[in-house]
Design a protein around this motif. Structure first.
Motif, PDB file in Angstrom:
ATOM      1  N   LEU A   1       0.824  -1.211   0.000  1.00  0.00           N
ATOM      2  CA  LEU A   1       0.000   0.000   0.000  1.00  0.00           C
ATOM      3  C   LEU A   1       0.857   1.259   0.000  1.00  0.00           C
ATOM      4  O   LEU A   1       0.509   2.260  -0.636  1.00  0.00           O
ATOM      5  CB  LEU A   1      -0.934  -0.004   1.221  1.00  0.00           C
TER       6      LEU A   1
ATOM      7  N   ASN B   1      -4.071  -4.712  -4.310  1.00  0.00           N
ATOM      8  CA  ASN B   1      -5.385  -5.326  -4.145  1.00  0.00           C
ATOM      9  C   ASN B   1      -5.353  -6.506  -3.181  1.00  0.00           C
ATOM     10  O   ASN B   1      -6.338  -6.767  -2.492  1.00  0.00           O
ATOM     11  CB  ASN B   1      -5.942  -5.750  -5.505  1.00  0.00           C
TER      12      ASN B   1
ATOM     13  N   PHE C   1      -5.567  -4.810   0.072  1.00  0.00           N
ATOM     14  CA  PHE C   1      -6.943  -4.360   0.295  1.00  0.00           C
ATOM     15  C   PHE C   1      -7.818  -5.519   0.776  1.00  0.00           C
ATOM     16  O   PHE C   1      -8.625  -5.362   1.694  1.00  0.00           O
ATOM     17  CB  PHE C   1      -7.527  -3.783  -0.999  1.00  0.00           C
TER      18      PHE C   1
ATOM     19  N   SER D   1      -9.501  -5.244   4.438  1.00  0.00           N
ATOM     20  CA  SER D   1     -10.886  -4.755   4.351  1.00  0.00           C
ATOM     21  C   SER D   1     -11.816  -5.750   5.029  1.00  0.00           C
ATOM     22  O   SER D   1     -11.764  -6.944   4.743  1.00  0.00           O
ATOM     23  CB  SER D   1     -11.302  -4.573   2.882  1.00  0.00           C
TER      24      SER D   1
ATOM     25  N   GLU E   1     -15.972  -0.814   2.957  1.00  0.00           N
ATOM     26  CA  GLU E   1     -14.553  -0.777   2.597  1.00  0.00           C
ATOM     27  C   GLU E   1     -14.316  -1.470   1.255  1.00  0.00           C
ATOM     28  O   GLU E   1     -13.557  -0.976   0.402  1.00  0.00           O
ATOM     29  CB  GLU E   1     -13.725  -1.437   3.693  1.00  0.00           C
TER      30      GLU E   1
ATOM     31  N   VAL F   1     -12.912   0.014  -2.371  1.00  0.00           N
ATOM     32  CA  VAL F   1     -11.803  -0.568  -3.133  1.00  0.00           C
ATOM     33  C   VAL F   1     -12.189  -0.688  -4.609  1.00  0.00           C
ATOM     34  O   VAL F   1     -11.393  -0.367  -5.507  1.00  0.00           O
ATOM     35  CB  VAL F   1     -11.412  -1.953  -2.566  1.00  0.00           C
TER      36      VAL F   1
ATOM     37  N   TRP G   1     -11.096   4.878   1.850  1.00  0.00           N
ATOM     38  CA  TRP G   1     -10.875   3.495   2.314  1.00  0.00           C
ATOM     39  C   TRP G   1     -10.018   3.490   3.576  1.00  0.00           C
ATOM     40  O   TRP G   1     -10.293   2.750   4.519  1.00  0.00           O
ATOM     41  CB  TRP G   1     -10.184   2.673   1.224  1.00  0.00           C
TER      42      TRP G   1
END
Length: 232
Positions: A128, A167, A170, A174, A179, A183, A219
């Motif tokens: 991230l 991803n 995420f 998440s 959330e 994304v 997010w």
């Protein structure tokens, strides 16, 4: 009370045996049928008028008294009920305070748990952070109107390795539907950004870039990771 006041009115205007007596109606007089009583019409009408005037003067007194009693009663009930309403308001306020306190505790607990998860996921954190770093470079290139530089940073498609890695991060971090929806919004905006840059459309590029950054920040907020990523 009305009878008493009416008696007072009769006392104020004394009636003799030869005087006409008022009926229950304030505007009517009963004329005695007696040969011995000889009153002129003007005298009889004068007394009837006097009695009617007296009763008319009494009516406002009754009305004012009634209004005074009603007002006093309403005021008394209002004062008596004030404590009841205040007590209910205090109870409701206390319940609201407890609910708010409980919500704050839950939010704090969730934030602590998410930060612990984030700290326990150094690989995902690095993915991230790389995403944020690239977006920063893209933003600077767009500001300098250097779309070729932005294109080289972003890559030709949404299937770039850094996007796949982001991803995966995420997905792991998440937990709520909101959330995950954010994304999806971010990925859609990022795809539009890549396309706009490749087409050298500066207006669409700026719009897509802003949408991407806003979605990523949202997010981060929903995930309780505010301040965990540098550059956001």
């Amino acid at each position: 009370m009305a009878k008493s006041l009416l008696s007072t009115a009769k006392t104020i205007l004394p009636l003799t045996s030869s005087s006409p007596s008022p009926s229950s109606s304030p505007n009517a007089c009963i004329f005695p049928h007696s040969n011995n009583v000889k009153k002129s019409n003007s005298s009889i009408m004068t007394q009837c008028k006097a009695i009617s005037e007296s009763v008319r003067l009494i009516s406002p007194i009754l009305t004012k008294r009634s209004l005074t009693i009603n007002f006093t009663t309403i005021l008394t009930l209002s004062l008596a009920g004030k404590g009841f309403f205040d007590a209910n308001a205090a109870i409701l306020e206390a319940e609201d305070d407890l609910e708010l306190l409980e919500k704050v505790k839950k939010d704090k607990q969730k934030r602590i748990e998410r930060q612990e998860l984030f700290s326990a996921s150094p690989t995902e954190t690095a993915y991230l952070q790389e995403l944020v770093y690239k977006l920063g470079k893209v933003g600077q290139a767009i500001q300098d109107n250097k779309l070729s530089v932005a294109s080289s940073v972003l890559g030709p498609t949404i299937n770039a390795d850094y996007i796949k890695q982001a991803n995966r991060a995420f997905s792991k971090l998440s937990s709520s539907p909101e959330e995950k929806t954010e994304v999806d919004t971010f990925n859609s905006a990022l795809a539009s950004l890549i396309t706009s840059v490749s087409q050298r459309d500066i207006t669409s590029t700026k719009i897509a870039f802003v949408s991407s950054v806003v979605s990523l920040e949202k997010w981060t907020t929903l995930a309780g990771l505010i301040g965990q990523l540098k550059g956001l």
